[in-house]
Write a protein that holds these residues in place. Sequence first.
Motif, short mmCIF file in Angstrom:
data_model
loop_
_atom_site.label_atom_id
_atom_site.label_comp_id
_atom_site.label_asym_id
_atom_site.label_seq_id
_atom_site.Cartn_x
_atom_site.Cartn_y
_atom_site.Cartn_z
N VAL A 74 28.37 40.97 30.66
CA VAL A 74 29.00 40.51 29.42
C VAL A 74 30.32 39.84 29.79
O VAL A 74 31.17 40.44 30.44
N LEU A 75 30.46 38.59 29.37
CA LEU A 75 31.69 37.82 29.61
C LEU A 75 32.52 37.81 28.34
O LEU A 75 31.99 37.68 27.24
N GLY A 76 33.83 37.95 28.50
CA GLY A 76 34.71 37.98 27.34
C GLY A 76 36.04 37.32 27.63
O GLY A 76 36.22 36.64 28.64
N TYR A 77 36.98 37.54 26.71
CA TYR A 77 38.27 36.88 26.75
C TYR A 77 39.39 37.91 26.68
O TYR A 77 39.32 38.86 25.90
N SER A 78 40.42 37.71 27.48
CA SER A 78 41.52 38.67 27.53
C SER A 78 42.44 38.57 26.32
O SER A 78 43.14 39.52 26.01
N SER A 79 42.44 37.42 25.62
CA SER A 79 43.28 37.27 24.42
C SER A 79 42.67 36.20 23.52
O SER A 79 41.77 35.47 23.90
N ASP A 80 43.23 36.12 22.32
CA ASP A 80 42.77 35.10 21.37
C ASP A 80 43.18 33.69 21.80
O ASP A 80 42.64 32.70 21.30
N THR A 81 44.14 33.59 22.70
CA THR A 81 44.60 32.28 23.15
C THR A 81 43.79 31.74 24.33
O THR A 81 43.97 30.58 24.71
N THR A 82 42.95 32.57 24.90
CA THR A 82 42.09 32.11 26.01
C THR A 82 41.07 31.12 25.45
O THR A 82 40.40 31.41 24.46
N PRO A 83 40.96 29.91 26.04
CA PRO A 83 40.00 28.92 25.53
C PRO A 83 38.57 29.47 25.52
O PRO A 83 38.16 30.15 26.45
N ARG A 84 37.83 29.16 24.47
CA ARG A 84 36.47 29.67 24.29
C ARG A 84 35.48 29.06 25.28
O ARG A 84 34.37 29.51 25.40
N CYS A 85 35.92 28.06 26.00
CA CYS A 85 35.06 27.47 27.02
C CYS A 85 35.03 28.31 28.29
O CYS A 85 34.14 28.18 29.11
N CYS A 86 36.07 29.14 28.44
CA CYS A 86 36.33 29.73 29.75
C CYS A 86 36.56 31.24 29.67
O CYS A 86 37.71 31.69 29.69
N PRO A 87 35.50 32.04 29.56
CA PRO A 87 35.72 33.49 29.54
C PRO A 87 36.43 33.93 30.82
O PRO A 87 36.17 33.40 31.90
N ASP A 88 37.37 34.86 30.69
CA ASP A 88 38.15 35.28 31.85
C ASP A 88 37.95 36.76 32.19
O ASP A 88 38.65 37.30 33.04
N GLN A 89 37.02 37.42 31.53
CA GLN A 89 36.70 38.81 31.84
C GLN A 89 35.20 38.97 31.98
O GLN A 89 34.42 38.28 31.31
N LYS A 90 34.81 39.93 32.83
CA LYS A 90 33.39 40.15 33.08
C LYS A 90 33.17 41.64 33.30
O LYS A 90 33.95 42.30 33.98
N ARG A 91 32.07 42.15 32.69
CA ARG A 91 31.73 43.56 32.84
C ARG A 91 30.20 43.71 32.81
O ARG A 91 29.55 43.15 31.94
N ALA A 92 29.67 44.45 33.76
CA ALA A 92 28.24 44.75 33.76
C ALA A 92 27.97 45.91 32.79
O ALA A 92 28.76 46.86 32.72
N TYR A 93 26.90 45.79 32.05
CA TYR A 93 26.50 46.84 31.10
C TYR A 93 25.05 47.22 31.36
O TYR A 93 24.24 46.38 31.76
#
Length: 186
Positions: free
Chosen positions: A147-166
């Motif tokens: 699962v890829l996500g974003y560290s903040s609301d200001t992180t561009p939606r093109c570029c997820p900057d967090q990743k976690r295996a579930y």
Amino acid sequence: MQPSAGPALPHTRARSVHWISTAALLGAVIGAAALVQPADASPHASQATPRPAPDPKAATYPLDCAGAPVDVVSRVSADLDQDGRPETVVVVHCPVQAGTPPTGVFVLTAGAAPGSAPRIVATLVDPAEQRSITGFGIQGRTIRATVLGYSSDTTPRCCPDQKRAYTWQWRAGRYYATPGALANSV
């Protein structure tokens, strides 16, 4: 015990040939009985006919795609809850020209009536969480995805900057998520 009234009759003595022929005849009767079945019986009459997995294109998802159809990105099927019926786990999102659309991961089961649309029985990743999915699949009865996500609301939606295996597993009547370690850069 009284002696017999005459000489011993030859056909009253059991010999090995009599026992062998009796066993062969009994085996033939039992074998024939096993082969005779009702006309509607199948070779595996005790097993139910396998049902097809739910078709993800026939389901309705809680996504507002502004009139566009929902894209089915990936799908896998297995009997995850061991009820004899396969479930389909599906990754869906709205079609977009640019950026990374929010993605949902849903578990589908067959509709209640034959021919009815599949229904969602679990939401594993809610599209409202603004996540993306990679590395999706099933191993045994375990659903796996990154699962890829974003560290903040200001992180561009093109570029997820967090990743976690579930992983998700069916236990005690529901799907339990087990998150892996959070990787802070994709």
